[in-house]
Design a protein around this motif. Structure first.
Motif, PDB file in Angstrom:
ATOM      1  N   ARG A  31      49.647  25.068  94.928  1.00 35.36           N
ATOM      2  CA  ARG A  31      48.981  24.973  96.234  1.00 35.36           C
ATOM      3  C   ARG A  31      48.428  23.602  96.591  1.00 35.36           C
ATOM      4  N   ASP A  32      48.652  22.591  95.773  1.00 35.02           N
ATOM      5  CA  ASP A  32      48.166  21.246  96.134  1.00 35.02           C
ATOM      6  C   ASP A  32      49.134  20.173  95.646  1.00 35.02           C
ATOM      7  N   ILE A  33      50.424  20.402  95.888  1.00 36.28           N
ATOM      8  CA  ILE A  33      51.432  19.414  95.514  1.00 36.28           C
ATOM      9  C   ILE A  33      51.359  18.250  96.496  1.00 36.28           C
ATOM     10  N   PHE A  63      57.359  24.302 100.365  1.00 35.89           N
ATOM     11  CA  PHE A  63      57.096  23.487 101.558  1.00 35.89           C
ATOM     12  C   PHE A  63      56.436  22.164 101.178  1.00 35.89           C
ATOM     13  N   SER A  64      55.399  22.234 100.331  1.00 32.42           N
ATOM     14  CA  SER A  64      54.670  21.014  99.959  1.00 32.42           C
ATOM     15  C   SER A  64      55.572  20.027  99.231  1.00 32.42           C
ATOM     16  N   LEU A  65      56.437  20.536  98.359  1.00 27.70           N
ATOM     17  CA  LEU A  65      57.377  19.640  97.684  1.00 27.70           C
ATOM     18  C   LEU A  65      58.373  19.064  98.691  1.00 27.70           C
ATOM     19  N   ASN A 110      48.027  16.964 104.870  1.00 24.80           N
ATOM     20  CA  ASN A 110      49.345  16.361 105.057  1.00 24.80           C
ATOM     21  C   ASN A 110      50.444  17.078 104.293  1.00 24.80           C
ATOM     22  N   TYR A 111      50.066  17.857 103.271  1.00 25.56           N
ATOM     23  CA  TYR A 111      51.068  18.441 102.375  1.00 25.56           C
ATOM     24  C   TYR A 111      51.025  19.964 102.328  1.00 25.56           C
ATOM     25  N   MET A 112      50.076  20.604 103.001  1.00 25.00           N
ATOM     26  CA  MET A 112      50.000  22.053 102.921  1.00 25.00           C
ATOM     27  C   MET A 112      51.041  22.705 103.841  1.00 25.00           C
ATOM     28  N   PHE A 145      46.054  21.701  88.400  1.00 23.50           N
ATOM     29  CA  PHE A 145      46.230  23.066  88.868  1.00 23.50           C
ATOM     30  C   PHE A 145      44.887  23.642  89.326  1.00 23.50           C
ATOM     31  N   GLY A 146      43.991  22.750  89.786  1.00 19.34           N
ATOM     32  CA  GLY A 146      42.656  23.182  90.196  1.00 19.34           C
ATOM     33  C   GLY A 146      42.667  24.153  91.356  1.00 19.34           C
ATOM     34  N   LEU A 147      43.708  24.128  92.193  1.00 19.75           N
ATOM     35  CA  LEU A 147      43.816  25.082  93.294  1.00 19.75           C
ATOM     36  C   LEU A 147      44.727  26.248  92.950  1.00 19.75           C
TER      37      LEU A 147
END
Length: 843
Positions: free
Chosen positions: A205-207, A274-276, A255-257, A225-227
Motif C-alpha cells: 500500500r505504499d510503493i 497500480f502503484s508499481l 502521487n503513487y496511491m 511495510f509500515g502500511l
C-alpha cells in the motif's frame, strides 16, 4: 467521463476547495444547478479529498492514528539499545528516527527505527501494528527487507532490520528517466517481492521510489511495510467487514496511491499493481503520471484524469511496454492486472522478447544496477531501434553549385515524410545534416545518431531535368541494402519524393497504417516554385548568421507570395524572426509581432502542424510574457508530434525559465535524445542545469558541448555565468571574451566581460565597456537589461532597476530569465523587481 465533463467537475472542485467551509454548500448549489449527477461527482471528489487531507504524504501508522506528535527519544552515538550499539543517525520521518547500529551479538550492521514514545499509549493500535509488522517480517524473499526484531515496551520502541547499502530509487531517478534495462530490472524485482507478499495475503500500500532500495550489487529491496495490511482472498474479502484498517481512512502517498485507495475504499493487491505502474511510468518518463501543481490537483487528477501517453515523454517507447503501463494504471481495479503475477509475466515476456530482438541479456551481469547498458545513456528505451533511419543531405553532382538548396530540401522533405510513421525512428534534421561535407563513415554516423540505417543519395539537375539516386545503407556494417535511380522533371518533384518515400518504407519493412500513409503523402504545396523558394530560405536561415537569416526571410516571403496557403513557409518565417531577438540582433517590436502573425497564419492554414504551435508558444512567452497561453501551445505541439526535437527543446526552455527545473531537464534530455548532435540543444541543457542549481553538472555538460565544437559561442557565454557565480573572475572574463569574439560582438557577451571585471575590482575597465555599449545603443539595438546587468555589477541598483523597467516596456526577450538567473539575485528583495516579476507573470 468525457474530457469536457471532467474539466467542469475539476473547475467546480477547485472552486469549492478555495471557498470557506460555510460557503461551499451554496457554491455547489449554484454551480451544479439542474445537474444532480454533476453535484454527485463533485461531492464524491470533495469527500474523498477531505478524508485524505490529514494523511496524504505521511507515514500512515503515525499520522493516521495520531501517535507520533511528541518528541523522539534522545539517542546519541554510542548509546546501547538492547544488544545494539548506536553508530549514527541515517534518517528521520513521521514515525521517528532511523539509526545505523551494530548488532554486538552477531557482529553485523543493522538499521534501527526508533518509534516515538506516544506509540505505546494506544493498545489497540499497537496490537494492530504488531500483527501487521509480524506478518511483514514473516516474508522470506531476497527482494524484501529483512526484519530482525520488533520491540514494543514501556521504554524504547523500535524495529530492527537489515542495513541496505546503496541508494533509493528516488535518488537514482533524480528527475530524469532511466534506460530500458534498468527499468525492467528494477520493476521485475519489485514485482517479485510484491508477488510473494500477496501470496501471504499482505498488501504493501505504499510503493514509491523512496521505498525501493538499490544495492550496489544490483539487487533491489522493497522497504517499509509500515502500511501493509492483511487481506482475505478477494472472493472472501469482497463479502467481509474484516478489514484490518479503518474504513474510509486514506493511507499512502498521493502521487503513487491507487484511485480506490485515494477514495478510502477497500483495497486488495491490485492497489500495489497500480502503484508499481506509477513508479514504472516515472522511471520511463521522468515524471509521475498524475502530478499537479497542488496536492488537490494531483488528487483530482488521480481520481478522474487520464495520464499523458508515455509516448509523449518517450517517443520511441516499445509498444508492449506502453500497453503494460496502461493496463497497470487502469482506474477501475477490475480493468487492470488482477494479480502481481500477471504483471510479472508480461514484464518477463517483454524482457525475453527484447533479448531476442536486440541481442542483450538482462540477467547477464550484476556488477551494476544499470544492468544491460552500462553507460546508462539510452533512456530512449532501446538500442538502435530495429526501425530507425537517418536521412543525410543529398549530394549535388550537377554543374550548378547553386543547387545545394534543392539537395538539402529534397532530403528534408523525405525526412519529414518518414518522421510521420510511428513505427520508424528518424534522426532529427540538425543532427543528420551536421555530417554534411564531412568525411564520416556510415557506421560512425549510425553510432552517433543511434540508428540502424542511413538514407543518402545524389541529385543531378540539368535545367528542368532531374536524376535522383537514393541508397539505403546498413549502418552497422556499411553494406548497401538498396539503391535506385529516379528520373523526371522539376514539375514532377512531389511525385518523385512520394515514390522514393514509399520505396524506402517498403524496404525497411515498416508497419504502415493507412492514416500514416495519408500523412506521409500529404503535400504542403503543389507549387514547385514555392517549394524551391522555401528550400532556399531553409538553406540560408539555418546558417544562423544575421545576413544569412535575412536572406532566408526574403525567400520565405517570396514563397508565401507565390503560394499564400503554404503553411510551413509561415512557420519558418516565424522561426527566422525569433532568434534575432534572443541573440539581441533585432528590436523585439520590429520582429516579434511579425513572427506571431506568421505562426498564427500557419495554424489557421493547418492546425495539425506541431511546429506552428511551437512557434506561437515562443512568441507568446518571450514577447507577450504570457506563460499560461504559451504552455497551452507547447502542450498542443507535443500532442501533435511527441517526437519533435524542436518542440521539446522549446518547451524545455520555457519550463526552465518558469522555474520548473525537473520538468525542464526531462524535456531537454528528450530533445537531446532525438537530436543528439545539436549544439544549441546540448548548450541549453547546460544552461538549464545551471538555473536548476546543478553548477558542477552544468559545467561538465557545457565542456562536453565545447568538445563537439569549440567555436560555438553560446557554450562560452553560458560558462561565463557559472564562473561568475563561483567568483572565478579570470575564467569568467576569458569565457566571455571568447563568446564575444566567436559571436562577432554579441552585446550580452560584451556586458558579461564588463560585469566580471567589475566584480573582480577592475572598475575602470568595466566602465569603459559600459560607455562603449551605451554608444553602441545609439546606433543599433542593445537591450536595456544588458546594460542593467553591468550597472548591477558596478553596484548601481537603482539604475539597474530603471533599465529593467525600460526593458519590460520594450519586451526584451532576456527579461524572461529574471526568475531563474542568479545574476539578478541582488535585486530579488527590491519591491520594484518583485513588481516586474509580477507584471511578467513570473512572480
Amino acid at each position: 467521463m468525457t474530457p469536457q465533463r471532467w474539466r467542469r467537475v475539476k473547475n467546480i472542485f477547485d472552486a469549492a476547495l478555495d471557498a470557506a467551509p460555510e460557503g461551499r454548500e451554496s457554491l455547489l448549489a449554484e454551480a451544479c444547478a439542474g445537474d444532480p449527477a454533476l453535484r454527485e461527482d463533485v461531492t464524491h471528489l470533495l469527500e474523498s479529498f477531505d478524508r485524505s487531507d490529514s494523511f496524504i504524504e505521511t507515514t500512515a501508522v503515525a499520522e493516521n492514528l495520531g501517535l507520533f506528535d511528541g518528541p523522539a527519544p534522545a539517542i546519541s552515538e554510542g548509546d546501547q539499545i538492547g544488544h545494539y550499539r548506536i553508530d549514527k543517525q541515517i534518517g528521520s520521518g513521521g514515525m521517528g528516527e532511523v539509526y545505523l547500529a551494530t548488532d554486538e551479538k552477531l557482529g553485523r550492521r543493522v538499521a534501527i527505527k526508533i518509534l516515538r514514545e506516544e506509540f505505546a499509549r494506544h493498545e489497540d493500535n499497537v496490537r494492530r501494528f504488531l500483527r501487521e509488522a509480524k506478518a511483514a517480517s514473516s516474508l522470506n524473499h531476497p527482494n524484501i527487507l529483512v526484519i530482525h526484531e520488533i520491540s514494543i515496551g514501556d521504554e524504547t520502541n523500535y524495529i530492527v532490520s537489515e542495513f541496505v547499502e546503496g541508494e533509493t530509487l528516488r535518488q537514482r531517478l533524480g528527475g530524469k528517466p532511466l534506460n530500458l534495462a534498468e527499468v525492467l530490472d528494477i520493476t521485475i524485482q519489485v514485482a517479485e517481492a510484491l508477488n510473494t507478499a500477496h501470496g501471504a495475503s499482505i498488501v504493501h500500500r505504499d510503493i514509491k521510489p523512496e521505498n525501493i532500495a538499490l544495492r550496489p550489487d544490483g539487487y533491489v529491496k522493497v522497504l517499509d511495510f509500515g502500511l501493509a495490511k492483511l487481506v482475505e482472498k478477494r472472493e472472501d474479502f469482497l463479502q467481509s467487514d474484516g478489514n484490518q484498517t479503518a474504513k474510509g481512512i486514506i493511507m499512502g502517498t498521493v502521487n503513487y496511491m491507487s484511485p480506490e485507495q485515494a477514495k478510502g475504499n477497500e483495497v486488495d493487491e491490485r492497489t500495489d499493481v497500480f502503484s508499481l505502474g506509477v513508479v514504472l511510468y516515472e522511471m520511463i518518463a521522468g515524471v509521475t503520471p498524475f502530478r499537479g501543481d497542488t496536492k488537490s490537483e494531483t488528487f483530482a487528477n488521480l481520481i478522474n484524469a487520464e495520464p499523458q501517453p508515455l509516448s509523449r515523454h518517450a517517443p520511441n517507447i516499445v509498444g508492449e511496454l506502453e500497453r503494460i503501463v496502461s493496463n497497470a494504471l487502469s482506474k477501475e481495479p477490475g480493468a487492470r492486472y488482477q494479480t502481481m503475477k500477471d504483471l510479472l509475466t508480461d514484464l518477463k515476456g517483454l524482457r525475453k522478447q527484447l533479448e531476442f530482438e536486440n541481442g542483450y541479456n538482462g540477467n547477464a551481469r550484476r556488477d551494476t544496477v544499470t544492468g544491460i547498458f552500462a553507460s546508462g545513456e539510452l533512456p530512449e528505451l532501446l538500442r538502435p531501434d530495429r526501425n530507425s533511419i537517418a536521412v543525410l543531405p543529398f549530394t549535388n553532382i550537377g554543374a550548378d553549385v547553386e543547387n545545394e538548396y534543392f539537395c538539402d530540401g529534397l532530403a528534408e522533405e523525405l525526412l519529414n515524410a518518414l518522421a510521420k510513421i510511428k513505427d520508424l525512428k528518424v534522426a532529427a534534421r540538425t543532427s543528420a545534416f551536421s555530417f554534411k561535407g564531412k568525411n564520416t563513415t556510415v557506421s560512425e554516423i549510425g553510432n552517433a545518431l543511434n540508428v540502424r540505417t542511413v538514407l543518402e543519395g545524389s541529385v543531378r539537375r540539368s535545367g528542368d531535368r532531374l536524376r535522383i539516386t537514393a541508397k539505403l545503407i546498413n549502418a552497422e556494417d556499411g553494406y548497401q541494402l538498396w539503391s535506385e535511380r529516379f528520373d523526371g522533371e522539376m514539375r514532377d518533384i512531389f511525385k518523385l519524393q512520394d515514390e522514393i518515400t514509399l520505396v524506402v518504407i517498403d524496404k525497411l519493412k515498416v508497419n504502415f497504417l493507412s492514416k500514416e500513409k495519408a500523412a506521409v503523402l500529404k503535400r504542403m504545396t503543389e507549387n514547385p516554385e514555392a517549394y524551391q523558394l522555401y528550400a532556399k530560405g531553409k538553406l540560408h536561415s539555418s546558417r544562423l548568421v544575421l545576413p544569412e537569416v535575412q536572406k532566408g526571410i526574403a525567400y520565405f516571403e517570396q514563397a508565401i507570395a507565390v503560394d499564400p496557403g503554404y503553411a510551413p513557409a509561415y512557420v519558418e518565417l516565424a522561426n527566422a524572426y525569433t532568434p534575432m531577438v534572443l541573440t539581441n540582433d533585432a528590436r523585439p517590436s520590429d520582429v516579434m509581432p511579425k513572427a506571431k502573425a506568421a505562426a498564427r497564419k500557419a495554424i489557421e492554414l493547418d492546425d495539425a502542424l506541431a511546429e506552428a504551435h511551437t512557434a506561437l508558444a515562443v512568441t507568446t512567452f518571450w514577447y507577450d510574457f504570457d506563460p499560461g497561453e504559451a504552455e497551452k501551445q507547447h502542450r498542443r505541439a507535443l500532442e501533435l508530434d511527441p517526437r519533435s526535437s524542436q518542440s521539446r527543446f522549446a518547451y524545455a526552455h520555457f519550463l526552465s525559465n518558469t522555474g520548473r527545473h525537473d520538468e525542464a531537464l526531462v524535456e531537454i534530455r528528450r530533445a537531446r535524445e532525438l537530436d543528439p548532435i545539436s549544439l544549441v540543444t546540448n548548450a541549453i541543457e547546460g544552461q538549464i542545469l545551471f538555473f536548476a542549481g546543478e553548477d558542477d553538472e552544468a559545467l561538465k555538460s557545457l565542456q562536453a558541448t565545447a568538445e563537439m565544437d569549440s567555436n560555438f559561442w553560446l557554450t562560452s557565454l553560458f560558462m561565463t555565468r557559472i564562473y561568475m557565480k563561483r567568483g572565478s573572475w579570470d575564467e569568467a572574463i576569458a569565457a566571455a571574451t571568447k563568446a564575444r569574439d566567436l559571436s562577432h560582438g554579441n552585446s550580452e557577451a560584451i556586458a558579461s566581460i564588463g560585469s566580471a571585471q567589475a566584480k573582480a575590482g577592475k572598475t575602470a575597465d568595466a566602465r569603459v565597456i559600459l560607455r562603449d555599449l551605451e554608444e553602441r545603443a545609439k546606433v543599433r539595438y542593445v537591450p536595456s537589461c544588458t546594460l542593467a546587468q553591468l550597472y548591477l555589477a558596478l553596484g548601481e541598483k537603482e539604475k539597474a532597476l530603471d533599465l529593467l523597467e525600460i526593458s519590460f516596456t520594450n519586451r526584451a526577450a532576456i527579461m524572461a530569465f529574471l526568475k531563474v538567473d542568479p545574476g539578478w539575485d541582488a535585486l530579488r528583495s527590491e519591491p520594484r523587481f518583485v513588481g516586474l516579476m509580477q507584471k511578467m507573470n513570473l512572480g
